[in-house]
Design a protein around this motif. Structure first.
Motif, PDB file in Angstrom:
ATOM      1  N   LEU A 198       0.821  -1.206   0.000  1.00  0.00           N
ATOM      2  CA  LEU A 198       0.000   0.000   0.000  1.00  0.00           C
ATOM      3  C   LEU A 198       0.855   1.256   0.000  1.00  0.00           C
ATOM      4  N   ALA A 199       1.992   1.200   0.687  1.00  0.00           N
ATOM      5  CA  ALA A 199       2.882   2.354   0.719  1.00  0.00           C
ATOM      6  C   ALA A 199       3.460   2.640  -0.660  1.00  0.00           C
ATOM      7  N   VAL A 200       3.822   1.606  -1.379  1.00  0.00           N
ATOM      8  CA  VAL A 200       4.363   1.780  -2.735  1.00  0.00           C
ATOM      9  C   VAL A 200       3.325   2.428  -3.642  1.00  0.00           C
ATOM     10  N   GLY A 201       2.090   1.978  -3.537  1.00  0.00           N
ATOM     11  CA  GLY A 201       1.038   2.558  -4.362  1.00  0.00           C
ATOM     12  C   GLY A 201       0.645   3.956  -3.941  1.00  0.00           C
ATOM     13  N   GLY A 202       0.743   4.239  -2.628  1.00  0.00           N
ATOM     14  CA  GLY A 202       0.361   5.555  -2.129  1.00  0.00           C
ATOM     15  C   GLY A 202       1.329   6.641  -2.524  1.00  0.00           C
ATOM     16  N   ASN A 203       2.611   6.359  -2.389  1.00  0.00           N
ATOM     17  CA  ASN A 203       3.646   7.332  -2.760  1.00  0.00           C
ATOM     18  C   ASN A 203       4.953   6.572  -2.927  1.00  0.00           C
ATOM     19  N   GLU A 204       5.254   6.218  -4.167  1.00  0.00           N
ATOM     20  CA  GLU A 204       6.418   5.381  -4.429  1.00  0.00           C
ATOM     21  C   GLU A 204       7.717   6.051  -4.009  1.00  0.00           C
ATOM     22  N   ALA A 205       7.842   7.344  -4.278  1.00  0.00           N
ATOM     23  CA  ALA A 205       9.079   8.054  -3.929  1.00  0.00           C
ATOM     24  C   ALA A 205       9.290   8.066  -2.420  1.00  0.00           C
ATOM     25  N   ALA A 206       8.225   8.347  -1.669  1.00  0.00           N
ATOM     26  CA  ALA A 206       8.334   8.354  -0.215  1.00  0.00           C
ATOM     27  C   ALA A 206       8.631   6.958   0.321  1.00  0.00           C
ATOM     28  N   ALA A 207       8.013   5.944  -0.281  1.00  0.00           N
ATOM     29  CA  ALA A 207       8.264   4.567   0.140  1.00  0.00           C
ATOM     30  C   ALA A 207       9.721   4.191  -0.073  1.00  0.00           C
ATOM     31  N   ARG A 208      10.277   4.611  -1.189  1.00  0.00           N
ATOM     32  CA  ARG A 208      11.674   4.307  -1.488  1.00  0.00           C
ATOM     33  C   ARG A 208      12.609   5.003  -0.486  1.00  0.00           C
ATOM     34  N   LEU A 209      12.291   6.256  -0.167  1.00  0.00           N
ATOM     35  CA  LEU A 209      13.117   7.017   0.774  1.00  0.00           C
ATOM     36  C   LEU A 209      13.033   6.458   2.189  1.00  0.00           C
ATOM     37  N   SER A 210      11.893   5.820   2.504  1.00  0.00           N
ATOM     38  CA  SER A 210      11.731   5.254   3.847  1.00  0.00           C
ATOM     39  C   SER A 210      12.363   3.870   3.979  1.00  0.00           C
TER      40      SER A 210
END
Length: 321
Positions: A198-210
């Motif tokens: 769900l995090a990847v779909g919600g905001n991929e860039a933010a998910a990658r940074l986290s």
């Protein structure tokens, strides 16, 4: 201070459940012989493969992707399976060993093709609709070549039990569908992997940074979607006692996407519901049954299905606005 009633959010969250309840009430009043075990069994068996593929599609769409190859992967699994338990590939001395191989290997092979989709998307940054279009076209060709375009007819009750066998009076394929729904719903909402999806779909860039392994998550969901397609392909051939690579899974990608969207999963990713996909598939199937049972031609069901998709997407847009 009371909050104003948000109609769009209410119907987005509960609309599919309300629609299903209203359809059931309408049919109980209008449709002859609706409240029978036979009618229930018919509708459930018609919807099982859509739900199973829809579970995999839900995970894919939850990451912001799409998979157009599911019907072709069903065809590949369905075409390969009889080759194992009929001994066309290798001599199998024991029927049950052949059946086990005819179930496990086609599902794994479909999963590998799903991983191929994920590899194209993550390795080469190809848009999912383009990457999965490759197997949408080539996958059915692979299935047709593997069978030389021939219809494979068989009569193996031990294998066909996965579709037409009954446990407690309920078709076995319904139990398979429910097991997949329960497991997938638990994984999506109660595990780290599900939250990462769900995090990847919600905001991929933010998910990658986290620190979330975005590419690995995408890779895995396409593999899972492929395996779900393989299971559905086996159920189809078990029901028909035949494997026709030209027809297995034809149009399934559209049915699965429709069930996912009507069920409330966001096409843009970040929010998904497995139970919603089940309810969405039941609504679409029950609309079709209602029309047919009351003398409306089948093509009208396609128009209504399109209308349901448009309505679901419109509600999503209203909620996001």
């Amino acid at each position: 201070m009371t909050r104003s009633f948000d109609r769009a959010a209410f119907f987005q969250r509960y609309g599919v459940g309300l629609a299903l309840i209203l359809l059931i009430i309408f049919n109980l009043i209008v449709t002859p012989n609706f409240a029978t075990a036979q009618t229930l069994a018919v509708n459930l068996t018609q919807v099982c493969t859509i739900v199973i593929v829809g579970v995999g599609m839900t995970l894919v769409i939850a990451t912001g992707g799409i998979d157009l190859s599911v019907g072709s992967l069903m065809a590949i699994a369905g075409a390969l399976s009889p080759m194992f338990f009929t001994g066309q590939l290798i001599p199998i001395p024991n029927l049950y060993v052949g059946i086990a191989l005819g179930i496990v290997f086609p599902i794994l092979i479909a999963g590998v093709f799903g991983l191929f989709n994920g590899w194209l998307i993550t390795r080469f940054s190809i848009q999912p609709i383009i990457a999965t279009l490759v197997l949408f076209i080539a996958g059915r060709g692979i299935a047709q070549v593997s069978t030389n375009g021939d219809l494979q007819v068989f009569k193996v009750p031990e294998f066909q039990a996965i579709a037409i066998g009954r446990v407690l009076g309920v078709p076995f394929q319904v139990w398979i569908m429910l097991a997949i729904v329960v497991v997938a719903a638990f994984v999506l909402h109660k595990t780290v992997f599900g939250r990462q999806v769900l995090a990847v779909g919600g905001n991929e860039a933010a998910a990658r940074l986290s620190g979330i392994p975005v590419n690995r998550i995408k890779f895995m969901v396409y593999g899972i979607c492929g395996m779900c397609s393989g299971v559905a392909g086996l159920i189809v051939i078990a029901m028909n006692s035949a494997a026709d690579a030209n027809l297995i899974g034809l149009g399934m990608e559209l049915d699965a996407i429709a069930a996912v969207v009507v069920g409330g999963t966001l096409l843009s990713g970040g929010r998904a519901t497995i139970v919603g996909t089940l309810l969405g598939a039941l609504v679409i199937q029950l609309v079709r049954y209602t029309l047919l049972a009351n003398g409306v031609p089948d093509p009208a069901a396609l128009v209504v299905k399109a209308g349901l998709i448009v309505l679901a997407v419109w509600l999503q847009r209203q909620e996001q606005a």
